[in-house]
Design an enzyme around this catalytic site. Sequence first.
Site, PDB file in Angstrom:
ATOM      1  N   HIS A 130       0.823  -1.218   0.000  1.00 15.40           N
ATOM      2  CA  HIS A 130       0.000   0.000   0.000  1.00 15.40           C
ATOM      3  C   HIS A 130       0.850   1.259   0.000  1.00 15.40           C
ATOM      4  O   HIS A 130       0.354   2.337   0.286  1.00 15.40           O
ATOM      5  CB  HIS A 130      -0.970  -0.009   1.182  1.00 15.40           C
ATOM      6  CG  HIS A 130      -2.023  -1.085   1.074  1.00 15.40           C
ATOM      7  ND1 HIS A 130      -2.947  -1.342   2.054  1.00 15.40           N
ATOM      8  CD2 HIS A 130      -2.291  -1.967   0.074  1.00 15.40           C
ATOM      9  CE1 HIS A 130      -3.729  -2.354   1.672  1.00 15.40           C
ATOM     10  NE2 HIS A 130      -3.348  -2.740   0.489  1.00 15.40           N
ATOM     11  N   CYS A 163       3.591  20.426  -6.224  1.00 15.58           N
ATOM     12  CA  CYS A 163       4.878  19.896  -6.682  1.00 15.58           C
ATOM     13  C   CYS A 163       5.803  21.048  -7.050  1.00 15.58           C
ATOM     14  O   CYS A 163       5.415  21.967  -7.771  1.00 15.58           O
ATOM     15  CB  CYS A 163       4.633  18.994  -7.901  1.00 15.58           C
ATOM     16  SG  CYS A 163       6.137  18.438  -8.731  1.00 15.58           S
ATOM     17  N   THR A 204      -3.618  -8.894  10.314  1.00 16.09           N
ATOM     18  CA  THR A 204      -4.463  -8.486   9.186  1.00 16.09           C
ATOM     19  C   THR A 204      -5.717  -9.345   9.175  1.00 16.09           C
ATOM     20  O   THR A 204      -5.653 -10.540   9.478  1.00 16.09           O
ATOM     21  CB  THR A 204      -3.718  -8.592   7.833  1.00 16.09           C
ATOM     22  OG1 THR A 204      -4.675  -8.522   6.763  1.00 16.09           O
ATOM     23  CG2 THR A 204      -2.928  -9.891   7.703  1.00 16.09           C
ATOM     24  N   ASN A 229      -3.309 -13.239  15.013  1.00 18.29           N
ATOM     25  CA  ASN A 229      -4.132 -12.025  15.040  1.00 18.29           C
ATOM     26  C   ASN A 229      -4.924 -11.961  16.342  1.00 18.29           C
ATOM     27  O   ASN A 229      -5.181 -12.984  16.977  1.00 18.29           O
ATOM     28  CB  ASN A 229      -5.093 -12.018  13.837  1.00 18.29           C
ATOM     29  CG  ASN A 229      -5.571 -10.616  13.491  1.00 18.29           C
ATOM     30  OD1 ASN A 229      -4.802  -9.659  13.556  1.00 18.29           O
ATOM     31  ND2 ASN A 229      -6.833 -10.488  13.128  1.00 18.29           N
TER      32      ASN A 229
HETATM   33 ZN    ZN Z   1       5.065  17.310 -10.516  1.00 18.52          ZN
END
Ligand code: ZN
Length: 258
Positions: A130, A163, A204, A229
């Site tokens: 992810h 950016c 998970t 888990n």
């Molecule tokens: Zn960029």
Amino acid sequence: MAETPVIDQAALSTVQSWVRAAGAIVVLTGAGISTDSGIPDFRGPNGVWTKNPKAERTSHIDHYVSDPEVRRLSWQQRLHHPAWEAEPNAGHQAIVELERQGKLLAVLTQNIDGLHEAAGTSPELLVELHGTMRDVVCMDCGERAPMQRALDRVRAGEEDPPCRTCGGMLKSATVSFGQSLDVDDLERADCAARAADLLVAVGTTLTVYPVADLPRIAQAAGARLVIVNGEPTAYDSRADAVLRGPICDILPALVDAS
Ligand code: ZN
């Protein structure tokens, strides 16, 4: 709080013997391994989405792209994310120990917190399915940069820093709902699952693709499947062993005995 289950000692010692005998272990991890480091999970009893189902819906990429308010909120959440203060725990360290023992084929993680690498897992063995919150990526030109540099700009007053190269929209280098997973990462995960002789799924619920497919792929290729888990998972009935209890206790117990 849910009651802490008692660890099944017979099952534990069976799995210890499997770990001792294994030569190619794949560990699949989800949010449950990081809760002891202070990072809340999503679907557990105290999970982010259990407490606030709306948060799951707004984490869809369409909302992020179309709604400046969602982006402003996302930057604030990144700024104050518990991962920046978190330290790897005994569960992460047990996986590093498996690597030292030469038994670890891969760590496939759904987590974006960077704690496996912080614990010392080698990057070449790690597949972050992810993505990672430690980088940002430009959604227009694709340039990656460290998250902390973008967060410095948020601290300095930019609510939604663009950016620096092309002026495009920046986002954490994570996979949101509605975004595709990286093809190379999927390929690496698939290869690892096929080559494993033991797959240990940790923290998970195994409900989200592609992680939900990997135990089946590994078992079809001949691997044993062990589930570690706190709560039941989608695969409990098909697993070779299920160890229910605190991950921080179970993983070190599995590894030290090998
Ligand atoms: Zn960029």
